[in-house]
Design a protein around this motif. Structure first.
Motif, PDB file in Angstrom:
ATOM      1  N   THR A  17      -6.422   4.562 -50.005  1.00 13.37           N
ATOM      2  CA  THR A  17      -7.253   4.116 -48.890  1.00 13.37           C
ATOM      3  C   THR A  17      -8.051   5.295 -48.344  1.00 13.37           C
ATOM      4  N   LEU A  18      -9.347   5.076 -48.161  1.00  9.89           N
ATOM      5  CA  LEU A  18     -10.231   6.078 -47.569  1.00  9.89           C
ATOM      6  C   LEU A  18     -10.753   5.561 -46.237  1.00  9.89           C
ATOM      7  N   SER A  19     -10.773   6.426 -45.242  1.00 14.85           N
ATOM      8  CA  SER A  19     -11.329   6.065 -43.936  1.00 14.85           C
ATOM      9  C   SER A  19     -12.827   6.305 -43.932  1.00 14.85           C
ATOM     10  N   ILE A  20     -13.545   5.411 -43.275  1.00 17.49           N
ATOM     11  CA  ILE A  20     -14.980   5.561 -43.092  1.00 17.49           C
ATOM     12  C   ILE A  20     -15.219   5.696 -41.599  1.00 17.49           C
ATOM     13  N   SER A  34     -20.538   1.703 -59.927  1.00 19.54           N
ATOM     14  CA  SER A  34     -20.573   0.908 -61.162  1.00 19.54           C
ATOM     15  C   SER A  34     -19.513   1.450 -62.115  1.00 19.54           C
ATOM     16  N   ILE A  35     -18.300   1.558 -61.596  1.00 20.35           N
ATOM     17  CA  ILE A  35     -17.188   2.091 -62.376  1.00 20.35           C
ATOM     18  C   ILE A  35     -16.334   0.917 -62.843  1.00 20.35           C
ATOM     19  N   PRO A  36     -16.305   0.632 -64.144  1.00 19.45           N
ATOM     20  CA  PRO A  36     -15.609  -0.560 -64.627  1.00 19.45           C
ATOM     21  C   PRO A  36     -14.092  -0.532 -64.414  1.00 19.45           C
ATOM     22  N   TRP A  37     -13.497   0.628 -64.278  1.00 21.88           N
ATOM     23  CA  TRP A  37     -12.046   0.732 -64.142  1.00 21.88           C
ATOM     24  C   TRP A  37     -11.599   0.908 -62.697  1.00 21.88           C
ATOM     25  N   LEU A  38     -12.520   0.691 -61.737  1.00 22.70           N
ATOM     26  CA  LEU A  38     -12.198   0.888 -60.332  1.00 22.70           C
ATOM     27  C   LEU A  38     -12.569  -0.344 -59.522  1.00 22.70           C
ATOM     28  N   ASP A  39     -11.608  -0.845 -58.748  1.00 17.16           N
ATOM     29  CA  ASP A  39     -11.856  -1.941 -57.812  1.00 17.16           C
ATOM     30  C   ASP A  39     -11.893  -1.359 -56.406  1.00 17.16           C
ATOM     31  N   ILE A  40     -12.870  -1.800 -55.601  1.00 13.24           N
ATOM     32  CA  ILE A  40     -13.000  -1.336 -54.224  1.00 13.24           C
ATOM     33  C   ILE A  40     -13.133  -2.540 -53.311  1.00 13.24           C
ATOM     34  N   GLU A  41     -12.392  -2.500 -52.217  1.00 13.53           N
ATOM     35  CA  GLU A  41     -12.485  -3.559 -51.208  1.00 13.53           C
ATOM     36  C   GLU A  41     -12.366  -2.945 -49.832  1.00 13.53           C
ATOM     37  N   PRO A  42     -13.131  -3.385 -48.853  1.00 17.57           N
ATOM     38  CA  PRO A  42     -14.325  -4.222 -48.985  1.00 17.57           C
ATOM     39  C   PRO A  42     -15.509  -3.390 -49.467  1.00 17.57           C
ATOM     40  N   MET A  43     -16.581  -4.067 -49.847  1.00 17.43           N
ATOM     41  CA  MET A  43     -17.779  -3.384 -50.343  1.00 17.43           C
ATOM     42  C   MET A  43     -18.796  -3.135 -49.235  1.00 17.43           C
ATOM     43  N   GLU A  44     -18.532  -3.644 -48.044  1.00 16.21           N
ATOM     44  CA  GLU A  44     -19.425  -3.402 -46.910  1.00 16.21           C
ATOM     45  C   GLU A  44     -18.656  -3.588 -45.612  1.00 16.21           C
ATOM     46  N   GLY A  45     -19.216  -3.037 -44.552  1.00 15.77           N
ATOM     47  CA  GLY A  45     -18.571  -3.154 -43.249  1.00 15.77           C
ATOM     48  C   GLY A  45     -19.487  -2.642 -42.164  1.00 15.77           C
ATOM     49  N   GLY A  47     -19.362   0.035 -38.616  1.00 17.06           N
ATOM     50  CA  GLY A  47     -18.617   0.974 -37.790  1.00 17.06           C
ATOM     51  C   GLY A  47     -17.456   1.602 -38.537  1.00 17.06           C
ATOM     52  N   VAL A  48     -16.437   2.004 -37.776  1.00 14.01           N
ATOM     53  CA  VAL A  48     -15.254   2.630 -38.367  1.00 14.01           C
ATOM     54  C   VAL A  48     -14.517   1.611 -39.223  1.00 14.01           C
ATOM     55  N   GLY A  49     -14.070   2.030 -40.395  1.00 13.57           N
ATOM     56  CA  GLY A  49     -13.351   1.121 -41.278  1.00 13.57           C
ATOM     57  C   GLY A  49     -12.612   1.873 -42.360  1.00 13.57           C
ATOM     58  N   GLU A  50     -12.081   1.111 -43.283  1.00 10.57           N
ATOM     59  CA  GLU A  50     -11.365   1.668 -44.429  1.00 10.57           C
ATOM     60  C   GLU A  50     -11.773   0.919 -45.677  1.00 10.57           C
ATOM     61  N   ILE A  51     -11.750   1.636 -46.794  1.00 13.77           N
ATOM     62  CA  ILE A  51     -11.911   0.991 -48.091  1.00 13.77           C
ATOM     63  C   ILE A  51     -10.688   1.339 -48.938  1.00 13.77           C
ATOM     64  N   THR A  52     -10.341   0.434 -49.813  1.00 17.21           N
ATOM     65  CA  THR A  52      -9.207   0.638 -50.708  1.00 17.21           C
ATOM     66  C   THR A  52      -9.734   0.736 -52.135  1.00 17.21           C
ATOM     67  N   LYS A  68     -18.381   8.187 -59.450  1.00 16.51           N
ATOM     68  CA  LYS A  68     -18.816   8.491 -58.095  1.00 16.51           C
ATOM     69  C   LYS A  68     -18.933   7.199 -57.310  1.00 16.51           C
ATOM     70  N   VAL A  69     -18.438   7.242 -56.087  1.00 12.61           N
ATOM     71  CA  VAL A  69     -18.571   6.136 -55.151  1.00 12.61           C
ATOM     72  C   VAL A  69     -19.524   6.595 -54.066  1.00 12.61           C
ATOM     73  N   LYS A  70     -20.558   5.812 -53.810  1.00 12.88           N
ATOM     74  CA  LYS A  70     -21.540   6.174 -52.796  1.00 12.88           C
ATOM     75  C   LYS A  70     -21.359   5.267 -51.578  1.00 12.88           C
ATOM     76  N   ILE A  71     -21.222   5.885 -50.407  1.00 14.50           N
ATOM     77  CA  ILE A  71     -21.157   5.161 -49.144  1.00 14.50           C
ATOM     78  C   ILE A  71     -22.527   5.315 -48.491  1.00 14.50           C
ATOM     79  N   VAL A  72     -23.228   4.192 -48.302  1.00 14.05           N
ATOM     80  CA  VAL A  72     -24.580   4.199 -47.759  1.00 14.05           C
ATOM     81  C   VAL A  72     -24.520   3.646 -46.332  1.00 14.05           C
TER      82      VAL A  72
END
Length: 93
Positions: A17-20, A34-45, A47-52, A68-72
């Motif tokens: 889990t990563l904090s945003i 676009s990493i086929p071996w990586l699942d990320i949830e959620p893909m958007e949010g 304010g402050v949040g977390e992704i797994t 690479k995972v890009k947070i925009v």
């Protein structure tokens, strides 16, 4: 998140889990990857949040897998943060 070198899993590893924490309160954010071996949830949010992040290595052979995972923030690529991802798969003796 780095797992100890001597730790081995018989399947996929535990999710990480990563904090945003945006500098601008309440701003929208989205994940680009676009990493086929990586699942990320959620893909958007907002304010402050977390992704797994959950590596899916059962379909992969031994080796090092990089991505690479890009947070925009606010659809502004100049505010994007790039997070490197390293997934290592080894064979068990």
């Amino acid at each position: 998140h780095t797992y100890p070198k001597n730790l081995a899993y018989s399947g996929d590893p535990q999710p990480v889990t990563l904090s945003i924490t945006p500098r601008i309160a309440g701003i929208d954010w989205s994940i680009e990857e676009s990493i086929p071996w990586l699942d990320i949830e959620p893909m958007e949010g907002q304010g402050v949040g977390e992704i797994t992040l959950h590596g899916r290595g059962l379909q992969l052979g031994p080796g090092d897998y990089l991505g690479k995972v890009k947070i925009v923030y606010g659809n502004d690529l100049s505010r994007a943060v790039v997070v490197p991802v390293h997934f290592r798969i080894r064979t068990l003796p």
